[in-house]
Design an enzyme around this catalytic site. Structure first.
Site, PDB file in Angstrom:
ATOM      1  N   GLY A 104      67.930  49.086  47.935  1.00  0.00           N
ATOM      2  CA  GLY A 104      67.484  48.212  46.859  1.00  0.00           C
ATOM      3  C   GLY A 104      68.367  48.392  45.629  1.00  0.00           C
ATOM      4  N   GLY A 105      67.886  49.170  44.685  1.00  0.00           N
ATOM      5  CA  GLY A 105      68.523  49.311  43.370  1.00  0.00           C
ATOM      6  C   GLY A 105      70.037  49.515  43.409  1.00  0.00           C
TER       7      GLY A 105
ATOM      8  CG  ASN B 134      65.555  44.094  49.772  1.00  0.00           C
ATOM      9  OD1 ASN B 134      65.611  42.949  49.302  1.00  0.00           O
ATOM     10  ND2 ASN B 134      64.416  44.729  49.996  1.00  0.00           N
ATOM     11  CD1 TRP B 135      71.409  42.567  46.535  1.00  0.00           C
ATOM     12  CD2 TRP B 135      71.788  40.458  45.871  1.00  0.00           C
ATOM     13  NE1 TRP B 135      72.763  42.344  46.585  1.00  0.00           N
ATOM     14  CE2 TRP B 135      73.018  41.066  46.178  1.00  0.00           C
ATOM     15  CE3 TRP B 135      71.775  39.133  45.446  1.00  0.00           C
ATOM     16  CZ2 TRP B 135      74.242  40.385  46.060  1.00  0.00           C
ATOM     17  CZ3 TRP B 135      72.978  38.450  45.324  1.00  0.00           C
ATOM     18  CH2 TRP B 135      74.197  39.078  45.632  1.00  0.00           C
TER      19      TRP B 135
ATOM     20  CD  GLU C 296      59.485  46.207  46.991  1.00  0.00           C
ATOM     21  OE1 GLU C 296      60.170  45.190  47.068  1.00  0.00           O
ATOM     22  OE2 GLU C 296      59.957  47.318  46.675  1.00  0.00           O
TER      23      GLU C 296
HETATM   24  P1  13P Z   1      65.395  51.303  46.475  1.00  0.00           P
HETATM   25  O1  13P Z   1      66.721  51.583  47.108  1.00  0.00           O
HETATM   26  O2  13P Z   1      65.507  50.616  45.135  1.00  0.00           O
HETATM   27  O3  13P Z   1      64.511  52.512  46.439  1.00  0.00           O
HETATM   28  O4  13P Z   1      64.647  50.229  47.409  1.00  0.00           O
HETATM   29  C1  13P Z   1      64.546  50.497  48.760  1.00  0.00           C
HETATM   30  C2  13P Z   1      64.044  49.283  49.434  1.00  0.00           C
HETATM   31  O5  13P Z   1      62.891  48.929  49.301  1.00  0.00           O
HETATM   32  C3  13P Z   1      64.993  48.504  50.247  1.00  0.00           C
HETATM   33  O6  13P Z   1      64.343  47.534  50.982  1.00  0.00           O
END
Ligand code: 13P
Length: 248
Positions: free
Chosen positions: A233-234, A9-10, A96
């Site tokens: 994410g990251g 998930n960018w 989010e």
């Molecule tokens: P991170 O991997 O940056 O914690 O983000 C997780 C996320 O919200 C994936 O949708």
């Protein structure tokens, strides 16, 4: 039996040119054909990323959508628009979006139905806040989110739905849920699906973990019996890390 699914998930990262560079780097590594790999990219990058992944097994995902096909909804993107771009998956109800954009259990449910009606596969996000976990009500919260998300959704749709359990306190914080806690909650979610639909659906539904997943934590998570993948994410923003994630 359940095919593992690892999705990047960018979020709101990467312009078109940056996206194309990242996809080129990802393609320079061998893909793990045992794992379904998905890139959930910003709307603006869908078309170019789609062209760039042509001929690979990587699937295209979006990060949100409206439930209507068209209309006076300034700034929104419809399922029809995503479908024509060649999108396969769409993230629905990311925390989010719930937190900053007033996404509710009701809108999540409408979006899931709209996605399924247009043959888009929803990745439905659920998860509790830190306060909720500290108050020991995390399972009540997640149960409510799951049941509301799946309201009026038929059992035959379950094979096309992915759930992502993302505890909010673990997103972008560097705090991963322990693999035991993640496995426990994901087993609980599977049980809820089993109670609502039956044994077959319980065994079919794929449930990911998300929240600070890193190359160093993926293996332990994926070894757990209930965890079918990760929503990342990251660590999905660097090709080398993403390669390690999909080759856990
Ligand atoms: P991170 O991997 O940056 O914690 O983000 C997780 C996320 O919200 C994936 O949708």
């Amino acid at each position: 039996m359940r095919t593992p699914i690892i999705a990047g998930n960018w979020k709101m990262n990467n312009t078109i040119s940056q996206s194309l560079q990242l996809v080129e780097e990802i393609k320079s590594y061998d893909l793990n054909e045992r794992v379904e790999v998905v890139l959930c990219v910003p709307f603006t990058n869908l078309q170019e990323v789609k062209k760039s992944i042509e001929g690979t097994s990587i699937k295209l995902g979006a990060q949100n959508m409206h439930w209507e096909e068209s209309g006076a909804y300034t700034g929104e993107i419809s399922p029809l628009m995503l479908k024509e771009l060649g999108v396969t998956y769409v993230i629905i109800g990311h925390s989010e979006r719930r937190q900053y954009f007033n996404e509710t259990d009701e809108t999540v449910n409408k979006k899931i139905k709209a996605a399924l009606n247009h043959e888009l596969k929803p990745i439905v996000c659920v998860g509790e806040t830190l306060e909720e976990r500290e108050a020991n009500i995390e399972k009540d919260i997640v149960r409510k989110q799951v049941l509301k998300a799946f309201d009026d959704i038929e059992g035959k749709e379950i094979k096309d739905i992915v759930i992502a359990y993302e505890p909010i306190w673990a997103i972008g914080t560097g705090k991963t849920a322990s693999s035991e806690d993640a496995n426990d909650m994901i087993g609980f979610i599977r049980k809820i699906i089993g109670e609502k639909y039956g044994e077959e659906e319980k065994n079919i539904i794929r449930i990911q973990y998300g929240g600070s997943v890193k190359p160093s934590s993926i293996k332990e998570l994926m070894e757990k019996s209930e965890i079918d993948g990760a929503l990342v994410g990251g660590a999905s923003l660097k090709a080398e890390d993403f390669h390690k994630l999909i080759n856990y």
